[in-house]
Motif scaffolding. Sequence first.
Motif, short mmCIF file in Angstrom:
data_model
loop_
_atom_site.label_atom_id
_atom_site.label_comp_id
_atom_site.label_asym_id
_atom_site.label_seq_id
_atom_site.Cartn_x
_atom_site.Cartn_y
_atom_site.Cartn_z
N GLU A 9 0.88 -1.34 0.06
CA GLU A 9 -0.02 -0.11 0.08
C GLU A 9 0.94 1.18 -0.02
O GLU A 9 2.11 1.33 0.62
N ILE A 10 0.37 2.32 -0.77
CA ILE A 10 0.91 3.60 -0.99
C ILE A 10 -0.13 4.55 -0.48
O ILE A 10 -1.39 4.64 -1.26
N LEU A 11 -0.18 5.32 0.48
CA LEU A 11 -1.03 6.42 1.06
C LEU A 11 -0.64 7.49 1.73
O LEU A 11 0.67 7.83 1.76
N VAL A 12 -1.44 8.39 1.90
CA VAL A 12 -0.98 9.55 2.46
C VAL A 12 -1.63 9.43 4.20
O VAL A 12 -2.50 8.68 4.31
N GLU A 13 -0.81 10.08 4.91
CA GLU A 13 -1.27 10.05 6.30
C GLU A 13 -1.68 11.62 6.64
O GLU A 13 -0.93 12.61 6.64
N ALA A 87 -9.53 4.99 -9.43
CA ALA A 87 -9.40 4.82 -7.85
C ALA A 87 -8.65 6.15 -7.27
O ALA A 87 -7.63 6.62 -7.67
N ALA A 88 -9.07 6.73 -6.08
CA ALA A 88 -8.27 7.58 -5.43
C ALA A 88 -7.05 6.95 -4.57
O ALA A 88 -7.20 5.68 -4.18
N THR A 89 -6.11 7.64 -4.11
CA THR A 89 -4.80 7.28 -3.39
C THR A 89 -5.58 6.89 -1.97
O THR A 89 -6.04 7.57 -1.48
N GLY A 90 -4.85 5.92 -1.62
CA GLY A 90 -5.44 5.49 -0.13
C GLY A 90 -4.86 6.58 0.82
O GLY A 90 -4.29 7.46 0.60
N SER A 91 -5.55 6.56 2.11
CA SER A 91 -5.40 7.38 2.94
C SER A 91 -5.56 6.91 4.56
O SER A 91 -6.17 5.88 4.58
N ALA A 92 -5.18 7.39 5.29
CA ALA A 92 -4.95 7.10 6.67
C ALA A 92 -5.07 8.41 7.71
O ALA A 92 -4.37 9.10 7.60
N PHE A 93 -6.16 8.52 8.32
CA PHE A 93 -6.49 9.31 9.30
C PHE A 93 -6.16 8.90 10.74
O PHE A 93 -6.24 8.03 11.15
N VAL A 94 -5.14 9.76 11.37
CA VAL A 94 -4.59 9.46 12.71
C VAL A 94 -4.66 10.27 13.85
O VAL A 94 -4.65 11.60 13.71
N ARG A 95 -5.22 9.84 14.89
CA ARG A 95 -5.32 10.78 15.96
C ARG A 95 -4.53 10.14 17.37
O ARG A 95 -5.08 9.02 17.56
N TYR A 96 -3.62 10.86 17.81
CA TYR A 96 -3.29 10.24 19.18
C TYR A 96 -3.93 10.43 20.39
O TYR A 96 -4.40 11.49 20.54
N ARG A 97 -4.00 9.44 21.08
CA ARG A 97 -4.68 9.61 22.48
C ARG A 97 -3.86 10.21 23.45
O ARG A 97 -2.45 10.29 23.31
N VAL A 105 -8.20 5.73 10.94
CA VAL A 105 -9.21 5.56 10.25
C VAL A 105 -8.76 5.46 8.65
O VAL A 105 -8.03 6.23 8.22
N PHE A 106 -8.77 4.16 8.18
CA PHE A 106 -7.97 3.79 6.94
C PHE A 106 -8.96 3.91 5.74
O PHE A 106 -10.09 3.33 5.93
N ASN A 107 -8.42 4.40 4.70
CA ASN A 107 -9.15 4.00 3.45
C ASN A 107 -7.97 3.51 2.37
O ASN A 107 -7.39 3.97 1.83
N ILE A 108 -7.99 2.00 2.48
CA ILE A 108 -6.79 1.23 1.82
C ILE A 108 -7.59 0.21 0.92
O ILE A 108 -7.25 0.27 -0.22
N THR A 109 -8.36 -0.59 1.23
CA THR A 109 -8.98 -1.61 0.53
C THR A 109 -9.60 -1.04 -0.74
O THR A 109 -9.50 -1.76 -1.84
N HIS A 110 -10.48 -0.19 -0.45
CA HIS A 110 -11.10 0.43 -1.72
C HIS A 110 -10.39 1.68 -2.49
O HIS A 110 -11.23 2.21 -3.08
N SER A 111 -9.20 1.69 -1.99
CA SER A 111 -8.50 2.69 -2.73
C SER A 111 -7.65 2.21 -3.93
O SER A 111 -7.65 1.07 -3.97
N ALA A 112 -6.72 2.73 -4.58
CA ALA A 112 -5.93 2.66 -5.59
C ALA A 112 -5.02 1.52 -5.14
O ALA A 112 -4.27 0.49 -5.71
N SER A 113 -4.54 1.45 -3.90
CA SER A 113 -3.80 0.45 -3.26
C SER A 113 -4.38 -0.82 -3.42
O SER A 113 -3.68 -1.94 -3.59
N GLY A 114 -5.70 -0.98 -3.39
CA GLY A 114 -6.21 -2.13 -3.71
C GLY A 114 -6.36 -2.71 -5.24
O GLY A 114 -7.01 -3.86 -5.36
N ARG A 115 -5.75 -1.98 -6.10
CA ARG A 115 -5.84 -2.35 -7.50
C ARG A 115 -4.20 -2.62 -7.68
O ARG A 115 -4.10 -2.39 -9.07
N ILE A 116 -3.14 -3.25 -7.10
CA ILE A 116 -2.17 -3.52 -7.46
C ILE A 116 -2.23 -4.86 -8.42
O ILE A 116 -3.09 -5.68 -8.11
N VAL A 117 -1.52 -4.71 -9.60
CA VAL A 117 -1.74 -5.93 -10.49
C VAL A 117 -0.07 -6.27 -10.57
O VAL A 117 0.81 -5.30 -10.77
#
Length: 317
Positions: A9-13, A87-97, A105-117
């Motif tokens: 996966e390749i994504l933005v944080e 498809a849009a590039t994957g993303s991860a929203f992160v919050r420290y407790r 909160v991930f968007n990976i499976t349904h992002s471009a990362s899920g279209r590796i061939v």
Amino acid sequence: MKRIVAIGEILVEIMAAEPGEGFREPLALTGPFPSGAPAIFADQAARFGQPAAMIGCVGDDDFGRVNLDRLSRDGVDISGIRIDPEAATGSAFVRYRADGSRAFVFNITHSASGRIVFDSAARAVLEQSHHLHVMGTALFAPAIVEVVLEAASLIKGRGGTISFDPNLRLEMLNLSGLRAACEALFRRCDLFLPSGTELTLFTDTEDEDAAIAEILAHGVSAVVHKKGVMGASYYDATTRLTQPGFAVDEVDPTGAGDSFGATFVSCWLRGMPPGTCLAYAAASGALAVTKLGPMEGASTEAEIKDFLADRNKRAAP
């Protein structure tokens, strides 16, 4: 030098500016930062001076370009990264407790990362590579598992080596088939890089010494057990070593384990002694947490050597 290829996966944080519990109200955010565990790994390896390539997929958008620009700038071969026009590039929203743990909160499976061939570009990259690195996070979809397992077979068939880091996020553990895919890579790997309790994911025992013996008996050449701020331990058939962690002012721990792994694998592929590999890797992981953003703390070999020299000087009587 031997070339490493990472697949996944390749994504933005994008990070919440203030600690708290999740994302259920409007709040200030910072980012996007280039991210994705395999991408962080490839970037650190390249920064260290090891030939490195990436097979993955991004969208035809700014988030994809943020990653392509960073990886290319740091020396990663990006010719195996496909740009998907839909498809849009994957993303991860992160919050420290407040306790330092993180909510994702991930968007990976349904992002471009899920279209590796495994297309001709990816195959060409693989044919020029000697070592495959796989993260458990990459095994989130059956199609990706097929690509990774085919790549593993091709690398091993040419006498290459494989390293595997489970790197399992709590949010991903319930994905169908993930555990079976991770176990398949575990059975094929030469170098196993678990963190914490991941050491016993695929063993019949939770005792550390017994688990190490069982893993090595499966045919794994070496185990590097990452323990965060406590350091790391190395095990093979004849050697056991421990490397303490380095105390630094932590800004952002994301990517530290990936940086550690990339530096260790790079040193291991160069035939450095295990103790040297551990020290370089620990320094790399320590430097990684001193910057905000998963790839922002990636370090060169010269920077790691300077860091270790400074620590040795401080420790001298």
